[in-house]
Design a protein around this motif. Structure first.
Motif, PDB file in Angstrom:
ATOM      1  N   GLU A   7      -2.704  46.368  72.579  1.00  0.00           N
ATOM      2  CA  GLU A   7      -1.590  47.023  71.896  1.00  0.00           C
ATOM      3  C   GLU A   7      -1.748  48.539  71.932  1.00  0.00           C
ATOM      4  N   ASP A   8      -2.966  49.025  71.769  1.00  0.00           N
ATOM      5  CA  ASP A   8      -3.190  50.471  71.839  1.00  0.00           C
ATOM      6  C   ASP A   8      -2.859  51.013  73.222  1.00  0.00           C
ATOM      7  N   GLU A   9      -3.188  50.266  74.260  1.00  0.00           N
ATOM      8  CA  GLU A   9      -2.896  50.710  75.625  1.00  0.00           C
ATOM      9  C   GLU A   9      -1.386  50.749  75.871  1.00  0.00           C
ATOM     10  N   VAL A  10      -0.674  49.773  75.360  1.00  0.00           N
ATOM     11  CA  VAL A  10       0.781  49.753  75.511  1.00  0.00           C
ATOM     12  C   VAL A  10       1.386  50.968  74.812  1.00  0.00           C
ATOM     13  N   TRP A  11       0.900  51.283  73.621  1.00  0.00           N
ATOM     14  CA  TRP A  11       1.422  52.445  72.902  1.00  0.00           C
ATOM     15  C   TRP A  11       1.114  53.745  73.654  1.00  0.00           C
ATOM     16  N   ARG A  12      -0.064  53.827  74.236  1.00  0.00           N
ATOM     17  CA  ARG A  12      -0.391  55.029  75.020  1.00  0.00           C
ATOM     18  C   ARG A  12       0.562  55.183  76.200  1.00  0.00           C
ATOM     19  N   GLN A  13       0.906  54.076  76.856  1.00  0.00           N
ATOM     20  CA  GLN A  13       1.843  54.147  77.983  1.00  0.00           C
ATOM     21  C   GLN A  13       3.239  54.560  77.528  1.00  0.00           C
ATOM     22  N   ILE A  14       3.639  54.063  76.374  1.00  0.00           N
ATOM     23  CA  ILE A  14       4.965  54.429  75.856  1.00  0.00           C
ATOM     24  C   ILE A  14       5.006  55.921  75.526  1.00  0.00           C
ATOM     25  N   ALA A  16       3.074  58.291  76.742  1.00  0.00           N
ATOM     26  CA  ALA A  16       2.930  59.094  77.946  1.00  0.00           C
ATOM     27  C   ALA A  16       4.235  59.160  78.735  1.00  0.00           C
ATOM     28  N   SER A  17       5.035  58.134  78.696  1.00  0.00           N
ATOM     29  CA  SER A  17       6.275  58.122  79.474  1.00  0.00           C
ATOM     30  C   SER A  17       7.496  58.507  78.635  1.00  0.00           C
ATOM     31  N   ASN A  19       8.905  61.458  77.853  1.00  0.00           N
ATOM     32  CA  ASN A  19       9.776  62.505  78.399  1.00  0.00           C
ATOM     33  C   ASN A  19      10.221  62.243  79.829  1.00  0.00           C
ATOM     34  N   GLU A  20       9.817  61.150  80.426  1.00  0.00           N
ATOM     35  CA  GLU A  20      10.233  60.839  81.789  1.00  0.00           C
ATOM     36  C   GLU A  20      11.662  60.309  81.782  1.00  0.00           C
ATOM     37  N   THR A  21      12.386  60.556  82.871  1.00  0.00           N
ATOM     38  CA  THR A  21      13.740  60.022  82.983  1.00  0.00           C
ATOM     39  C   THR A  21      13.675  58.593  83.503  1.00  0.00           C
ATOM     40  N   ALA A  22      14.545  57.773  82.978  1.00  0.00           N
ATOM     41  CA  ALA A  22      14.569  56.366  83.380  1.00  0.00           C
ATOM     42  C   ALA A  22      15.318  56.220  84.696  1.00  0.00           C
ATOM     43  N   GLU A  23      14.912  55.238  85.466  1.00  0.00           N
ATOM     44  CA  GLU A  23      15.630  54.940  86.701  1.00  0.00           C
ATOM     45  C   GLU A  23      16.893  54.167  86.354  1.00  0.00           C
ATOM     46  N   ASP A  24      17.932  54.397  87.142  1.00  0.00           N
ATOM     47  CA  ASP A  24      19.195  53.702  86.917  1.00  0.00           C
ATOM     48  C   ASP A  24      19.116  52.318  87.536  1.00  0.00           C
ATOM     49  N   ALA A  25      18.900  51.315  86.709  1.00  0.00           N
ATOM     50  CA  ALA A  25      18.750  49.939  87.202  1.00  0.00           C
ATOM     51  C   ALA A  25      20.082  49.376  87.691  1.00  0.00           C
ATOM     52  N   SER A  26      21.182  49.942  87.211  1.00  0.00           N
ATOM     53  CA  SER A  26      22.484  49.407  87.609  1.00  0.00           C
ATOM     54  C   SER A  26      22.898  49.891  88.994  1.00  0.00           C
TER      55      SER A  26
END
Length: 157
Positions: A7-14, A16-17, A19-26
């Motif tokens: 759970e701590d690793e998942v939170w670190r990834q969240i 860290a990412s 300010n990144e822009t999301a990819e347009d999945a559509s």
């Protein structure tokens, strides 16, 4: 690994990412065929506001003045509600009560606006009609279960 460290690793990834822009999945998904607009239905079908026309559109609109436009096809995906049932007529006492409820104050307002002479008994009759109409409608409203519900009326809402 323990569940806590996962759970701590998942939170670190969240974090860290963040300010990144999301990819347009559509972008990879194609449009449904019913959403595609063809050139014939897209131009000049009346959806544009009058001021939104481009300079070249005026000549095309002048060419089509004599043409009959085909009606738009009916869309089967829309819900069309059934016709509402007719309003109940009510009995004579209910109609008289509604007339007294609105007629008494309406007469007083009309008489005041038109400066009609109002004797004491006329004002008393109009106010009495309003009060009587209100009381009769409240008494007849009935807040109990229906008479035909039997011994087990269940949840009464």
């Amino acid at each position: 690994m323990t569940p806590q460290s996962d759970e701590d690793e998942v939170w670190r990834q969240i974090v860290a990412s963040f300010n990144e822009t999301a990819e347009d999945a559509s972008a990879e998904q194609p449009w449904p065929d019913r959403e595609n607009v063809t050139e014939e239905t897209g131009a000049g079908d009346g959806d544009d506001a009058p001021g939104d026309a481009a300079p070249g559109d005026a000549a095309r609109d002048d060419d089509r003045t004599g043409e009959e436009q085909a009606p738009a096809p009916a869309d089967d995906d829309h819900y069309i509600p059934p016709a509402p049932p007719p309003l109940p007529h009510g009995d004579a006492l209910s109609r008289l009560s509604w007339l007294a409820l609105f007629g008494g104050p309406a007469y007083l307002l009309l008489a005041a606006l038109l400066q009609w002479p109002m004797d004491g008994w006329i004002v008393f009759a109009a106010v009495s009609a309003f009060i009587a109409g209100f009381v009769i409608l409240v008494v007849r409203m009935g807040d109990g279960p229906p008479a035909d519900s039997g011994w087990d009326d269940g949840a009464v809402v």
